[in-house]
Design a protein around this motif. Structure first.
Motif, PDB file in Angstrom:
ATOM      1  N   VAL A 268       0.981  -1.042   0.042  1.00  0.00           N
ATOM      2  CA  VAL A 268       0.000   0.011  -0.062  1.00  0.00           C
ATOM      3  C   VAL A 268       0.921   1.219  -0.042  1.00  0.00           C
ATOM      4  O   VAL A 268       2.049   1.201   0.287  1.00  0.00           O
ATOM      5  CB  VAL A 268      -0.868   0.092   1.192  1.00  0.00           C
ATOM      6  N   PRO A 269       0.382   2.403  -0.282  1.00  0.00           N
ATOM      7  CA  PRO A 269       1.222   3.701  -0.552  1.00  0.00           C
ATOM      8  C   PRO A 269       1.607   4.083   1.091  1.00  0.00           C
ATOM      9  O   PRO A 269       0.981   3.232   2.143  1.00  0.00           O
ATOM     10  CB  PRO A 269       0.289   4.747  -1.187  1.00  0.00           C
ATOM     11  N   ARG A 270       2.268   4.962   1.153  1.00  0.00           N
ATOM     12  CA  ARG A 270       2.819   5.398   2.571  1.00  0.00           C
ATOM     13  C   ARG A 270       1.469   6.127   3.293  1.00  0.00           C
ATOM     14  O   ARG A 270       1.344   7.300   2.931  1.00  0.00           O
ATOM     15  CB  ARG A 270       3.770   6.503   2.533  1.00  0.00           C
TER      16      ARG A 270
ATOM     17  N   VAL B 185      -2.764   5.211   8.368  1.00  0.00           N
ATOM     18  CA  VAL B 185      -4.000   4.533   8.548  1.00  0.00           C
ATOM     19  C   VAL B 185      -4.514   3.527   7.406  1.00  0.00           C
ATOM     20  O   VAL B 185      -5.176   2.524   7.984  1.00  0.00           O
ATOM     21  CB  VAL B 185      -5.123   5.993   8.376  1.00  0.00           C
ATOM     22  N   LEU B 186      -4.010   3.700   6.221  1.00  0.00           N
ATOM     23  CA  LEU B 186      -4.190   2.660   5.365  1.00  0.00           C
ATOM     24  C   LEU B 186      -3.715   1.351   5.850  1.00  0.00           C
ATOM     25  O   LEU B 186      -4.358   0.175   5.460  1.00  0.00           O
ATOM     26  CB  LEU B 186      -3.989   3.239   3.771  1.00  0.00           C
ATOM     27  N   VAL B 187      -2.569   1.458   6.100  1.00  0.00           N
ATOM     28  CA  VAL B 187      -1.889   0.154   6.618  1.00  0.00           C
ATOM     29  C   VAL B 187      -3.026  -0.703   7.770  1.00  0.00           C
ATOM     30  O   VAL B 187      -3.191  -1.737   7.407  1.00  0.00           O
ATOM     31  CB  VAL B 187      -0.460   0.523   7.182  1.00  0.00           C
ATOM     32  N   GLN B 188      -3.181   0.339   8.318  1.00  0.00           N
ATOM     33  CA  GLN B 188      -4.048  -0.297   9.734  1.00  0.00           C
ATOM     34  C   GLN B 188      -5.314  -0.510   9.248  1.00  0.00           C
ATOM     35  O   GLN B 188      -5.824  -1.739   9.790  1.00  0.00           O
ATOM     36  CB  GLN B 188      -4.331   0.910  10.876  1.00  0.00           C
ATOM     37  N   GLN B 189      -5.839  -0.026   8.404  1.00  0.00           N
ATOM     38  CA  GLN B 189      -7.281  -0.110   7.944  1.00  0.00           C
ATOM     39  C   GLN B 189      -7.191  -1.682   7.069  1.00  0.00           C
ATOM     40  O   GLN B 189      -8.179  -2.607   7.271  1.00  0.00           O
ATOM     41  CB  GLN B 189      -7.656   0.797   6.888  1.00  0.00           C
ATOM     42  N   THR B 190      -6.133  -1.984   6.340  1.00  0.00           N
ATOM     43  CA  THR B 190      -6.023  -2.976   5.292  1.00  0.00           C
ATOM     44  C   THR B 190      -5.782  -4.081   6.515  1.00  0.00           C
ATOM     45  O   THR B 190      -6.302  -5.346   6.194  1.00  0.00           O
ATOM     46  CB  THR B 190      -4.780  -3.114   4.424  1.00  0.00           C
TER      47      THR B 190
END
Length: 1923
Positions: A717-719, A722-727
């Motif tokens: 995922v991009p930097r 929040v997106l990392v945690q969401q995934t």
């Protein structure tokens, strides 16, 4: 530029000047070069601005500029350059000394026969550093090894030896002009010209070779002796920085592309500009040729995002001198004749010419435009300048006028600009629209044009003026829009040309008419467009415009656009557009910057304090009070207390301790989205899976699914933290890790982290670990999911060269690295909502590998779903719904304020101004709502209503739930500023416990105040103590403002409670489709179905109007809403679905009221109200709704806020009120507030004439292929859009796909294992790909499984009890015992469940229940069970593995034609004629056959001897008849035979032979004659048996000659179905007789072992047929059977062709041919033995076999005929019945199965009186028993003494059947007869011969035929009754 002359030898200078002069005169075509002496000895103090000097100077400069400009997208013409800041390729050219015109240069062709390979010299020797790094290279003294760069080999450095005198010293000085070098490849020495040398080393330049540009690095030896790249060669003078501010820009612009070759004038024309705040310099970018470098340039400040740092403007006093240093600070570089060589700085105060620029915009002339000299496409060309072709930009232009004009390059030559060039911007926005490319004919047809040269320059000028006239005051020209206008104009001309049959020339405007026509068109523009016409040059018009702008009085109204036209006799018409509009010029200039550039620009403005004026302006409130003092005062007034956190009005205060202690009393009914997979996600996951299967089946061997047994994955995922945690959260909730067997239940939660990697600096190590796993687990299929794949598309090369942001190019490094491309067990799945940048001409993803989200066409499609997706299209459509407060809004009041401020601060970026204003708006709204009501009038209604809603909603909720507001602020610095300011205001007003303010920075985690975390925990109820919110979804229900920053939104999902998206900062800098749509994508979500019902009007309009009038009278003190707004905007009466929207009264005062009066008013009642959807039961509600409408249209201001929130209520958002909140849990679309620019683009579908966001350039990293292209329609599906972008866009040079270009066009390579999943934002793609992983795994397991039939034997109770059995331990039958057993006539195979039972004495005792359904019900689905395939299975074509690939595939070197075709003819007594079969024998199988010595004529197939004992072979040839199953038939017996040698023949029909041959090229085929193309399985078995017997005879004869006895030749063949998949061996348990538990065990064995076991049977030649039983799951559980049975065998048999020579298969049969054959064999007294300790599993195959015969009429009358019933398969002879296209035998058998009641009424359910069938067994229906009797003498028949038959069936009876035979049987009275014959005459003869008329009565009408035409030889039959 260059070196100072101090202390240099005169002689050296002389030499240099001489050299320079000679070379210049050689090269220079137009101007006489300056004399050497004037170059050397001109007095440095002399003012250089002499008339005779100007031209040459300018021209030289121009040469240099042009060069730079065409090479590089990013140029700076400022003076104070700092060298050595950068290793960027481009930068080294920036100040290249020896620039020259790039175009006229064409390389000398290489000498005949010399090598021209890149990286090698002409002598063919390798020069690449990689090859030479270990070599010892001898070089002469005084020479150095340097690295040269070739534009064609960007990744290599070429090694050269160069005399160091010609290289600069460490300070960039003292390099001698010229060159001296040697080739270290072939050793050739003494190259004196770099041009000559560059030819020798094959640099293949398109521009003039220069040492400064191509000699890049010193090469140094490391301690290990390896030659490697050393420091850069410092060609530029390294000067100290002159201002600290410049240090900012040391980071170069990431968008500069690394390639040094210009794109040859390709028509991308992207945005760029030159501008500079330093007074005397000019910056040029790829203005005219729009090269693909994407050089969108910095417009506002010289230092930010410039690759070369240089000063901000020095103080005006020394400005001129400072700039002048550029012109004189160095030696006379090659061909720079115009410099004064003396002191570095001329005396201050003298005018100094400035580097100028001159873009030559167009190349080939348009129809009527004469162009004086030949130019090549779109490159800047220097020409000598006649006087009057230069423009001096007035001093202080920007300060005086407040406008920085933008000059849009038009057609013709733009003049030079001098003076204060920093105050103008030159933009190539429309330049490519005027360069109409040559278009291929197919594209011309597509565009509807006759030729691409239809518009004259005059026409283009008029079109441009017309376009500018019709632009709105808040629109800027858009390239895409103008291109469509040009295209339409050309289409009109084409039509006219076609209709009038004349050339388009006559439609052109004469040059004389042009000026007045132009002025005529401009006259309607209300003075907004002026036309200036000049005779001599464009410069006059531009100068005039700039002068008048500079001298303009402030009151004067400026035109927005000035069109300068030059009608020159010599050069034809030229023009350009000067944009003077305050808004337009700024928007155009800002839109030229890339996102990264303008963010740097903003941070520069903030850091250098440029914003201080603006900040001080906002220190006061709109009323003029000092904001900070006011807040302090309020803080003191409030003291210690704060406003109550929730469940109370804003006026209630509590102490801060109480506020912290307040927690919710009850758990709210929060709609926290639990993770589940919905139907659309399942569908898309299946689409992905089927695409993966398609890749596996594609035949290019890129994916072998049969190889894998496990699935593993990684998500990149991009930097974004929040997106990392969401995934991670989704992966954990979906349970995919456990489902894939990757982790255990316990560890999956922690271990999930290793499956998600973000693209930051650590990715390299994590990714290497992953790739190691890929290499180590070849049997695991890995899936690399690249989520948000459109975010960073920079190529790794360009990012490393441009020193871009550190994360740039990481994705390219990972996704496109060699290991990933080559790993055969790795699939790459790129996932994107905005895939346009991945869909270019260079795309690496094949169109077939794109999987698009499914589109619901109507609401009905989605009827099953309770929530519907609400995306960009729905937002655009919602503007037509007609509700008072639309979902997409534009805050007009805010825009007006912005425009006023923009005029006041012309030097600041508009986003800075917007942001400051937005902060002030929100701050004032907060104050207005809590303490200072007087500030209300100074907040825009939108802002006020949002804040009111945000603050009041927690107050009305017992738990403190509220709404979320997202404010998008792309610049991190501005976002931090906004957060600090708003927090400060909030805290001083005492609202810190009421709502939270968060910074959503992708680089950091969420930080939420403790008391809000505890509130969230209390709501959730069950979280652990250390729980903290990590994703935005975790904030569900929390009243908060999220200030979302970062360059792009990265796909983070927001909670349901997000109600407002404030995108007022997203304006004209976002002019690409991706940039704009991904911003609005933030608001996309799933909404309740009730929320979308289309335009339904709630009330009668007249009533609405009436109420509105009342409203405005009664409540005249309501809030002012700007009534000047156009109808389309937020206050307009255009409604959402009345069914649920406008009724909501959600403001603070009225909401309370509505809950008291109409507590039932919630979504459910509204939606399901029994009255028409629009009308509401409660009259009171109606009144309130109209009040709120009234409020909205009211015309004055007030302190009462009841209407405010209804302004912002599109839908009744749930007002959480405890008891109602459950009912109110409808998910609603978010409300989006846009800037005017974005609103116009997104709302434009409504009016239809404006461009919509979809027609913009799809992404900043791509460019249009040309200006002529069809329009992208809004309603194109995403598949069509993909094809459109793949045809019309191309990747820019810094794009990761740019390198994916083959030498020849069209040879670009798609990566076979790469897929692209696209779907709108927030539609559920993550869930979909996680589900895909799950079903991919299931499928791989499924590929290892097979569905086999699992049915118990039938007719078990009809079995004859055999007293004679063998011991269960015997391995083989004992012939003595076995031959005494009686044959079991009953059929036990479950596939024959619906056929007629065979009569036995046993059967006659079975009572058949007559209650059975008389109609035959649909055949029941057969029972199957899934089994794991074992290593002994038979496979179809989809199986591939290393072991059997030779068996399966043709070796690629061997052609398919290597198998040979052999005819084999024999005579068949049965057919009464010669039969010719064809064998197709692959070379590798020829050893199984005997060929004649001379002609390679096939003689026979080799057979072994009975006595042979070879453990590595089976003796019997295996025949497999197959039809319709070329892919699915289990014809790969390699594993089943354990890889041993065996002879396997496929028996196929002639018409199917090519297909079988394609799929099974290594198999021997036996091709049946064409006459059997429609025959059934009986024919195949008949021919197999006939052929085998004939072959047996041939082999006996052949071997007899070799002394082998005839009976010693092996007489067996195996005939096996193509669905036999596995074989099992069953053994009985050793058990005591007392043990009641019967049973045994079974194990899987190979076909080889089964066959070898059976072939080893003692005295095997005495058995006619040997077989095995059919497997079912109860076999082991049941009591052990006798090991051998004498009964029917099917599907898999060993057939003794010798013994059964006289027993034939019925070649006409389609059904039950094996039962018929078994009965014949048995009646001949032959032994049939079934081995019960073996079983065969049969696979359930859906296709092929006999199932596919569809009976259709021979002549189709209409397509939609009803299916033909089996009873219509026969008809009376010569009748008018519909004739059918089907074989007569098939029709007959089908008819007999279904006509039982008509033919044999007496036999139904009457097994005591069976139907007598002589010599045949036919299925005549389940209810009737058949007694099979053989007519042959000595045959074995069932005992039928005393049996009365209920019918007689005679089928094609032969001479053995006679009248005497029939007289032996007795029939019931009324028994029926059916005699079937080949034709009518034989039917009559048979009746006579058998004397049937004696006992049977016939009627004429009882004769029938099968319903096919006489060509198809129908069968005839006659029925009769027994007398």
């Amino acid at each position: 530029m260059g070196n100072s002359y101090a202390g240099q030898l005169k002689s050296a200078r002389f030499e240099e000047a001489l050299h320079n002069s000679i070379e210049a005169s050689l090269r220079c075509s137009s101007v006489v070069p300056r004399p050497i002496f004037s170059q050397l000895y001109l007095d440095p103090d002399q003012p250089p601005f002499l008339p005779e000097d100007v031209k040459p100077k300018v021209e030289e400069l121009d040469k240099e500029l042009v060069h730079r400009y065409s090479q590089n997208g990013n140029l700076d013409f400022s003076t104070n350059q700092t060298a050595n800041e950068m290793e960027d390729e481009e930068e080294d050219e920036d100040m290249s000394d020896s620039s020259s015109p790039p175009i006229p240069y064409s390389q000398k062709p290489a000498p005949e026969g010399s090598c021209t390979t890149d990286g090698f010299c002409q002598a063919g020797k390798d020069l690449r550093l990689v090859s030479l790094c270990m070599e010892q290279i001898d070089i002469p003294a005084g020479f150095l090894l340097v690295g040269a760069k070739s534009p064609n080999l960007p990744e290599h450095i070429l090694v050269c030896a160069v005399d160091k005198r010609f290289l600069p010293d460490d300070h960039g000085k003292n390099a001698l002009l010229g060159f001296s070098g040697n080739c270290i490849g072939c050793g050739e020495r003494g190259f004196r010209y770099f041009t000559e040398f560059s030819n020798h080393i094959n640099l293949k330049l398109t521009t003039q070779p220069k040492k400064q540009k191509h000699l890049k690095y010193y090469l140094v030896r490391s301690s290990q002796g390896v030659l490697s790249k050393g420091p850069l060669i410092c060609w530029k003078e390294c000067r100290s920085r002159q201002s600290s501010a410049a240090s900012l820009s040391a980071k170069p612009n990431p968008s500069v592309s690394p390639s040094t070759t210009p794109e040859g004038g390709s028509a991308n024309g992207y945005k760029s500009g030159f501008t500079q705040t330093a007074p005397l310099s000019l910056r040029a970018t790829d203005v005219a040729n729009g090269n693909a470098n994407g050089g969108r340039n910095n417009v506002l400040s010289p230092t930010v995002s410039r690759p070369m740092p240089h000063s901000t403007s020095p103080s005006p006093g020394c400005a001129a001198g400072d700039q002048a240093s550029m012109s004189s600070s160095g030696p006379p570089k090659k061909r720079h004749r115009g410099w004064s060589p003396g002191s570095p700085v001329p005396p201050p105060g003298l005018a100094v010419p400035v580097p100028t620029i001159r873009p030559a915009a167009r190349t080939e002339p348009l129809l009527s435009a004469p162009v004086p000299q030949s130019m090549l496409t779109g490159i800047l060309q220097p020409q000598p300048i006649p006087a009057g072709e230069s423009v001096i930009v007035p001093e202080n232009l920007l300060n005086n006028s407040g406008v920085r004009p933008v000059i849009l390059i038009g057609y013709g030559t733009l003049p030079y600009f001098y003076g204060n060039v920093g105050d103008i911007v030159v933009s190539p926005l429309l330049v490519n629209c005027y360069k109409i490319p040559q278009v291929e004919n197919k594209d011309l047809d597509l565009l509807g044009l006759t030729s691409s040269q239809l518009l004259s320059v005059e026409n283009m000028i008029l079109l441009t003026i017309q376009y500018l006239v019709q632009l709105g005051p808040d629109q800027i020209p858009l390239r895409e829009e103008f291109e469509q206008i040009m295209l339409k104009a050309m289409q009109e001309f084409s039509l006219r040309e076609r209709s009038l049959q004349m050339s388009a020339q006559c439609a052109s405007v004469s040059p004389g008419q042009l000026p007045w026509l132009a002025r005529l068109i401009a006259s309607v523009s209300r003075d907004l467009v002026h036309v200036v016409v000049t005779q001599n040059s464009l410069a006059e018009g531009i100068s005039e415009t700039l002068r008048s702008l500079n001298e303009m009085k402030h009151q004067q109204k400026l035109p927005d656009y000035v069109v300068a036209i030059c009608t020159s006799k010599i050069r034809g018409n030229e023009f350009c557009v000067v944009v003077l509009g305050q808004y337009q010029s700024r928007a155009l200039a800002e839109s030229m910057l890339t996102t990264s550039e303008f963010l740097k620009e903003i941070s520069y403005e903030l850091i250098t304090g440029k914003v201080s004026f603006l900040a001080s302006h906002f220190k006061n409130t709109s009323l003029g009070d000092d904001l900070d003092k006011l807040l302090e005062k309020m803080l003191q007034q409030r003291g210690e207390s704060v406003i109550i956190p929730f469940n109370g009005d804003v006026s209630e205060c509590v102490s801060s301790q109480e506020a912290i202690a307040m927690v919710s009393t009850q758990e709210p009914d929060l709609d926290v989205d639990t993770f589940q997979i919905y139907q659309p996600q399942l569908t898309v996951a299946r689409k992905l899976l089927s695409q993966v299967c398609a890749i596996a089946d594609s035949g290019n061997q890129s994916l072998d699914l049969g190889h894998f047994s496990k699935v593993d994955f990684i998500v990149i995922v991009p930097r974004s933290e929040v997106l990392v945690q969401q995934t991670l959260q989704r992966i954990r909730q979906s349970g995919v890790l456990v489902d894939l067997g990757l982790e255990d239940n316990g560890t999956a939660y922690q271990r999930a982290e290793k499956y998600v990697v973000r693209l930051d600096n650590e990715i390299q190590t994590k990714f290497e670990v992953f790739m190691r796993r890929v290499k180590q687990n070849p049997y695991t299929l890995f899936v690399l999911v690249h989520d948000n794949a459109h975010v960073d598309l920079t190529s790794a090369i360009s990012s490393s060269l441009s020193h871009g942001e550190p994360s740039h190019g990481l994705a390219d490094r990972v996704i496109n690295c060699r290991e990933v491309l080559e790993a055969f067990n790795l699939l790459v799945l790129q996932v994107s909502s905005f895939p346009y940048a991945l869909q270019t001409q260079q795309s690496r993803i094949s169109t077939s590998n794109e999987v698009h989200w499914i589109q619901f066409d109507t609401v009905d499609d989605a009827a099953s779903e309770d929530k519907l997706y609400f995306g960009l299209n729905e937002y655009s459509k919602s503007l037509q719904w007609g509700v008072t407060s639309p979902l997409l809004r534009c805050d007009e009041t805010f825009e007006k304020m912005v425009n006023t401020l923009l005029e006041r601060y012309p030097r600041l970026h508009s986003m800075v101004i917007r942001c400051y204003l937005l902060i002030q708006q929100y701050s004032q709204a907060l104050m207005a709502l809590t303490t200072m009501a007087s500030l209300r009038d100074h907040s825009t209604p939108e802002t006020l209503s949002i804040m009111d809603d945000l603050i009041t909603s927690p107050g009305k909720d017992k738990n403190g739930c509220g709404h979320m507001l997202v404010i998008r602020v792309p610049s991190v610095q501005l976002a931090m500023l906004a957060k600090e300011r708003l927090q400060e205001v909030r805290d001083k007003l005492g609202l810190q416990y009421r709502f939270e303010i968060l910074l959503g920075n992708p680089a950091s985690e969420l930080t939420v105040a403790k008391h809000f975390v505890s509130r969230l925990k209390a709501w959730r109820g069950n979280e652990q103590d250390d729980w903290i919110p990590r994703t935005y979804q975790d904030l569900e229900g929390l009243p908060c403002i999220v200030i979302l920053t970062g360059k792009d939104p990265l796909g983070e999902t927001f909670p349901r409670s997000l109600k407002y998206c404030d995108l007022r900062l997203i304006d004209s800098s976002y002019l690409t489709r991706t940039a704009l749509e991904q911003e609005v994508g933030l608001a996309c979500c799933y909404v309740s179905k009730e929320a979308i019902r289309g335009p339904i009007v709630a009330l009668d309009i007249s009533e609405k109007e009436h109420e509105k009038a009342n409203g405005s009278e009664n409540e005249s003190d309501e809030l002012l809403i700007d009534l000047d707004r156009p109808q389309s905007n937020s206050s307009a009466v255009t409604g959402t679905s009345g069914s649920l929207a406008d009724n909501g009264v959600s403001s603070s005062s009225t909401a309370d009221k509505s809950q008291k009066q109409a507590p039932s008013l919630n979504f459910q009642t509204v939606v399901h109200s029994s009255v028409d959807e629009g009308t509401f039961t409660a009259r009171e509600t109606l009144k309130q709704e109209c009040d709120s409408l009234g409020n909205q249209m009211a015309s004055s201001t007030t302190s009462k806020l009841s209407s405010l929130s209804s302004v912002s209520q599109t839908f009744q958002w749930p007002a959480h009120s405890g008891k109602d909140s459950k009912a109110l849990h409808a998910a609603l679309p978010r409300i989006v507030i846009l800037s005017k620019a974005a609103y116009c683009l997104l709302s434009s579908q409504k009016s239809g004439n404006l461009p919509s966001s979809s027609s913009l350039l799809p992404h900043a990293d791509v460019s249009w292929v040309g200006s002529l292209r069809p329009l992208l329609h809004k309603d194109m599906s995403s598949e069509e859009q993909s094809l459109y972008y793949r045809q019309w866009t191309t990747a820019r040079q810094h794009h990761a796909d740019f390198s994916n270009q083959g030498e020849a066009s069209g040879s670009r390579s798609f990566h076979p294992r790469r897929l692209l999943l696209t779907g709108p934002p927030q539609v559920g793609k993550t869930g979909s790909y996680l589900q895909f992983l799950r079903i991919l795994f299931r499928m791989l397991i499924r590929l290892l499984e097979v569905d086999v039939y699992d049915e118990e034997e039938i007719n078990a109770n009809h079995t004859e009890n055999n007293e004679i059995t063998q011991s269960s331990n015997d391995h083989w039958p004992d012939i003595e015992i076995f031959s005494k057993m009686s044959f079991d006539l009953s059929v036990h195979d479950p596939k024959y469940r619906t056929v007629s039972p065979v009569y036995t004495e046993q059967l006659s005792r079975v009572k058949q229940e007559t209650s059975k359904e008389t109609k035959l019900e649909e055949p029941k689905k057969r029972e199957t069970v899934s089994m794991m395939l074992t290593k002994y299975a038979a496979y179809n074509t989809f199986h591939h593995c290393e072991q059997c690939h030779q068996y399966m595939d043709v070796n690629p070197t061997v052609q398919i034609s290597d198998s040979t075709l052999h005819a084999f003819t024999f005579s068949s007594s049965m057919l009464g004629e010669e039969v010719q079969l064809h064998f197709i024998i692959p070379k590798s199988k020829e050893n199984h056959f005997v060929f004649s010595k001379q002609g390679k004529h096939l003689e026979s197939m080799r057979l072994p001897l009975v006595s042979d004992k070879n453990l590595n072979a089976v003796k019997s040839p295996i025949f497999t008849p197959s039809s319709g199953r070329h892919e699915h038939g289990l014809l790969n017996l390699y594993h089943a035979m354990e890889g041993i040698s065996h002879l396997h023949l496929l028996v196929v029909k002639e018409y199917e032979m090519p297909l079988y041959r394609k799929y099974w090229p290594n198999h021997i085929m036996l091709v049946l004659p064409g006459m059997f193309n429609n025959a059934g399985v009986g024919a195949a078995r008949f021919l197999i048996k006939e052929l085998s017997y004939h072959n047996l005879e041939l082999e006996r004869n052949r071997l007899e000659e070799l002394g082998v006895k005839r009976q010693c030749v092996w007489p067996f063949i195996v005939v096996m179905d193509d669905s036999c998949v596995l074989w099992n061996m069953h053994s009985a348990h050793e058990q005591s007789s007392q043990s009641l538990e019967a049973g045994g065990s079974s194990k899987n064995v190979s076909l080889k072992s089964v066959l070898q076991h059976i072939e080893a049977t003692p005295k095997i030649v005495h058995y006619a047929i040997l077989g095995v039983q059919k497997w079912n799951s109860k076999l082991n559980a049941r009591k052990a059977k006798a090991p051998f049975s004498r009964c029917h065998v099917h599907d898999f048999i060993l057939l003794n062709i010798d013994l059964t020579q006289n027993v034939q298969y019925d070649l006409n049969r389609y059904f039950c041919e094996d039962v018929d054959f078994n009965l014949r064999t048995n009646s001949s007294g032959l032994l049939i033995c079934r081995f019960n300790n073996f079983s065969v599993m049969k696979k359930h195959i859906q296709v092929g076999g006999q199932k596919d015969f569809v009976v259709k009429p021979k002549i189709m009358v209409s397509d939609s005929l009803a299916p033909i019933m089996p009873l219509q398969y026969v008809c009376a002879p010569d009748s008018e019945h519909t004739l059918l296209a089907a074989p007569s035998q098939f029709l007959l058998e089908k008819f007999l199965q279904h006509a039982t009641y008509k033919l044999f009424p007496k036999a139904i359910h009457n097994f005591k009186n069976p139907v007598l069938a002589i010599d045949c067994y036919l299925n005549i229906g389940l209810e009737v028993a058949i007694c099979y009797i053989s007519s042959r003498p000595h045959s074995v028949n069932v005992n039928c003494e005393g049996v009365f038959f209920s019918g007689l069936l005679l089928y094609l009876c032969d001479s053995f059947v006679g009248a005497d035979l029939l007289k032996r049987f007795r029939f019931l009275k009324g028994a029926t007869l059916c005699v079937i014959c080949q034709d009518r005459s034989s039917l009559r003869q048979t009746i006579v011969r058998l004397e049937l008329e004696d006992e049977w009565q016939f009627r004429l009408r009882d004769e029938f035929q099968t319903a096919n035409s006489s060509d198809d030889e129908p069968l005839y039959f006659l029925t009769g009754r027994h007398i």
